[in-house]
Motif scaffolding. Structure first.
Motif, PDB file in Angstrom:
ATOM      1  N   LEU A  49     -24.791  13.417  20.847  1.00 46.60           N
ATOM      2  CA  LEU A  49     -25.819  14.130  21.609  1.00 46.60           C
ATOM      3  C   LEU A  49     -25.623  13.935  23.110  1.00 46.60           C
ATOM      4  O   LEU A  49     -25.824  14.864  23.907  1.00 46.60           O
ATOM      5  CB  LEU A  49     -27.209  13.652  21.187  1.00 46.60           C
ATOM      6  CG  LEU A  49     -27.634  13.962  19.741  1.00 46.60           C
ATOM      7  CD1 LEU A  49     -29.014  13.387  19.464  1.00 46.60           C
ATOM      8  CD2 LEU A  49     -27.626  15.471  19.498  1.00 46.60           C
ATOM      9  N   ALA A  50     -25.241  12.711  23.489  1.00 43.87           N
ATOM     10  CA  ALA A  50     -25.025  12.418  24.910  1.00 43.87           C
ATOM     11  C   ALA A  50     -23.870  13.241  25.468  1.00 43.87           C
ATOM     12  O   ALA A  50     -23.951  13.770  26.588  1.00 43.87           O
ATOM     13  CB  ALA A  50     -24.762  10.924  25.097  1.00 43.87           C
ATOM     14  N   ILE A  51     -22.811  13.374  24.702  1.00 40.28           N
ATOM     15  CA  ILE A  51     -21.666  14.174  25.153  1.00 40.28           C
ATOM     16  C   ILE A  51     -22.060  15.640  25.287  1.00 40.28           C
ATOM     17  O   ILE A  51     -21.702  16.316  26.269  1.00 40.28           O
ATOM     18  CB  ILE A  51     -20.488  14.007  24.177  1.00 40.28           C
ATOM     19  CG1 ILE A  51     -19.961  12.563  24.236  1.00 40.28           C
ATOM     20  CG2 ILE A  51     -19.374  14.988  24.504  1.00 40.28           C
ATOM     21  CD1 ILE A  51     -18.913  12.252  23.201  1.00 40.28           C
ATOM     22  N   LEU A  52     -22.818  16.131  24.306  1.00 43.40           N
ATOM     23  CA  LEU A  52     -23.288  17.523  24.386  1.00 43.40           C
ATOM     24  C   LEU A  52     -24.200  17.705  25.603  1.00 43.40           C
ATOM     25  O   LEU A  52     -24.120  18.710  26.318  1.00 43.40           O
ATOM     26  CB  LEU A  52     -24.032  17.901  23.106  1.00 43.40           C
ATOM     27  CG  LEU A  52     -23.171  18.039  21.844  1.00 43.40           C
ATOM     28  CD1 LEU A  52     -24.062  18.298  20.634  1.00 43.40           C
ATOM     29  CD2 LEU A  52     -22.171  19.174  22.015  1.00 43.40           C
ATOM     30  N   GLY A  53     -25.094  16.707  25.820  1.00 43.61           N
ATOM     31  CA  GLY A  53     -25.984  16.779  26.975  1.00 43.61           C
ATOM     32  C   GLY A  53     -25.208  16.782  28.279  1.00 43.61           C
ATOM     33  O   GLY A  53     -25.563  17.497  29.230  1.00 43.61           O
ATOM     34  N   LEU A  54     -24.146  16.007  28.337  1.00 45.94           N
ATOM     35  CA  LEU A  54     -23.307  15.961  29.529  1.00 45.94           C
ATOM     36  C   LEU A  54     -22.623  17.311  29.772  1.00 45.94           C
ATOM     37  O   LEU A  54     -22.566  17.797  30.910  1.00 45.94           O
ATOM     38  CB  LEU A  54     -22.264  14.857  29.373  1.00 45.94           C
ATOM     39  CG  LEU A  54     -21.359  14.556  30.576  1.00 45.94           C
ATOM     40  CD1 LEU A  54     -22.206  14.149  31.779  1.00 45.94           C
ATOM     41  CD2 LEU A  54     -20.369  13.466  30.224  1.00 45.94           C
ATOM     42  N   ILE A  55     -22.165  17.920  28.689  1.00 44.79           N
ATOM     43  CA  ILE A  55     -21.511  19.236  28.805  1.00 44.79           C
ATOM     44  C   ILE A  55     -22.504  20.289  29.304  1.00 44.79           C
ATOM     45  O   ILE A  55     -22.212  21.053  30.245  1.00 44.79           O
ATOM     46  CB  ILE A  55     -20.913  19.655  27.447  1.00 44.79           C
ATOM     47  CG1 ILE A  55     -19.753  18.726  27.069  1.00 44.79           C
ATOM     48  CG2 ILE A  55     -20.437  21.111  27.497  1.00 44.79           C
ATOM     49  CD1 ILE A  55     -19.222  18.945  25.673  1.00 44.79           C
ATOM     50  N   PHE A  56     -23.684  20.303  28.701  1.00 41.02           N
ATOM     51  CA  PHE A  56     -24.702  21.277  29.125  1.00 41.02           C
ATOM     52  C   PHE A  56     -25.132  21.022  30.565  1.00 41.02           C
ATOM     53  O   PHE A  56     -25.375  21.955  31.333  1.00 41.02           O
ATOM     54  CB  PHE A  56     -25.911  21.232  28.196  1.00 41.02           C
ATOM     55  CG  PHE A  56     -25.735  22.017  26.936  1.00 41.02           C
ATOM     56  CD1 PHE A  56     -25.796  23.410  26.950  1.00 41.02           C
ATOM     57  CD2 PHE A  56     -25.513  21.391  25.717  1.00 41.02           C
ATOM     58  CE1 PHE A  56     -25.644  24.147  25.783  1.00 41.02           C
ATOM     59  CE2 PHE A  56     -25.358  22.112  24.557  1.00 41.02           C
ATOM     60  CZ  PHE A  56     -25.415  23.502  24.578  1.00 41.02           C
ATOM     61  N   GLY A  57     -25.258  19.735  30.936  1.00 41.94           N
ATOM     62  CA  GLY A  57     -25.651  19.406  32.300  1.00 41.94           C
ATOM     63  C   GLY A  57     -24.630  19.887  33.316  1.00 41.94           C
ATOM     64  O   GLY A  57     -24.993  20.445  34.363  1.00 41.94           O
ATOM     65  N   ILE A  58     -23.358  19.708  33.022  1.00 37.69           N
ATOM     66  CA  ILE A  58     -22.297  20.146  33.936  1.00 37.69           C
ATOM     67  C   ILE A  58     -22.282  21.670  34.042  1.00 37.69           C
ATOM     68  O   ILE A  58     -22.134  22.244  35.141  1.00 37.69           O
ATOM     69  CB  ILE A  58     -20.933  19.616  33.459  1.00 37.69           C
ATOM     70  CG1 ILE A  58     -20.898  18.091  33.596  1.00 37.69           C
ATOM     71  CG2 ILE A  58     -19.796  20.246  34.249  1.00 37.69           C
ATOM     72  CD1 ILE A  58     -19.669  17.448  32.997  1.00 37.69           C
ATOM     73  N   ILE A  59     -22.460  22.340  32.894  1.00 38.80           N
ATOM     74  CA  ILE A  59     -22.519  23.807  32.924  1.00 38.80           C
ATOM     75  C   ILE A  59     -23.705  24.273  33.760  1.00 38.80           C
ATOM     76  O   ILE A  59     -23.612  25.211  34.560  1.00 38.80           O
ATOM     77  CB  ILE A  59     -22.609  24.381  31.499  1.00 38.80           C
ATOM     78  CG1 ILE A  59     -21.315  24.086  30.726  1.00 38.80           C
ATOM     79  CG2 ILE A  59     -22.861  25.889  31.538  1.00 38.80           C
ATOM     80  CD1 ILE A  59     -21.366  24.494  29.266  1.00 38.80           C
ATOM     81  N   GLY A  60     -24.852  23.572  33.593  1.00 40.32           N
ATOM     82  CA  GLY A  60     -26.038  23.916  34.367  1.00 40.32           C
ATOM     83  C   GLY A  60     -25.826  23.764  35.853  1.00 40.32           C
ATOM     84  O   GLY A  60     -26.359  24.550  36.655  1.00 40.32           O
TER      85      GLY A  60
END
Length: 220
Positions: A49-60
């Motif tokens: 979940l943390a990795i996915l959150g990091l990916i979404f955060g960077i995209i954001g």
């Protein structure tokens, strides 16, 4: 009547930031991951979940025209959750490995204790074609018990006891001067040959030796 033309200034409406869906998603995933990251086993899911959150955060952060606050928060929280999950996973894995290793050592020691109290049969054998000098001994609780005979071969004797009673077993044999054939010694534990040696000729000598560890290995 003509009135002079006046320019009325236009007032721009306040600009509102557009919601950043990627940033919000990254922040939510990061928070969930951070909450579950300290829990053993579950922190593997938290890491994902943390990795996915990091990916979404960077995209954001990369999306133009959207609010960056939630994306930045999601990126920071997800990064922290990732570090915590990985660190604690390594700590937990090391701890569980240590526990498993310790359990194995305890089991081995328990089996060794049981083995040392297991009854065993010890047999000394000396074979050949003539007479010989035979001595056999047992090292028990820090003291030697020795016996000597001069039998006509073949010869054997047997004794019973517990594994813990026998630290070292020895059997020596020497052909007489008038015996030129083979001489062979054997020590058997519960009917299985553990030590054996063969020699030949006048005054030929053989020695068989068995340690307590070999006896324990035999009864395990």
């Amino acid at each position: 009547m003509t009135y002079p033309e006046t320019n009325t200034p236009q007032i721009d409406s306040p600009r509102r930031d557009v919601t950043n869906g990627f940033g919000i998603t990254g922040m939510v995933l990061g928070i969930i991951a951070l909450v579950f990251s300290p829990l053993p086993v579950i922190n593997l899911l938290a890491l994902i979940l943390a990795i996915l959150g990091l990916i979404f955060g960077i995209i954001g952060l990369a999306v133009k025209g959207r609010s960056k606050g939630t994306a930045l928060a999601g990126t920071i929280i997800s990064t922290i959750a990732t570090i915590v999950s990985v660190t604690l996973f390594i700590v937990y894995a090391s701890f569980f490995n240590a526990v498993i290793h310790a359990s194995g050592l305890i089991k081995e020691e328990a089996e060794r204790i049981v083995a040392r109290h297991t009854p065993v049969s010890v047999e000394y054998q000396m074979t050949g074609s003539g007479a010989a000098d035979v001595s056999f001994s047992s090292y028990i609780d820090g003291a030697w018990e020795m016996y000597h005979e001069q039998p006509q071969l073949p010869w054997s004797t047997e004794t019973d006891g517990r594994v813990a009673h026998f630290d070292v077993l020895k059997l020596n044999g020497t052909n007489r001067a008038d015996s030129t054939g083979e001489i062979n010694c054997k020590i058997l534990i519960d009917g299985k040959v553990i030590a054996e040696e063969t020699n030949s000729g006048s005054l030929a000598r053989v020695t068989c030796r068995v340690t307590g560890r070999q006896i324990i290995a035999q009864v395990d």
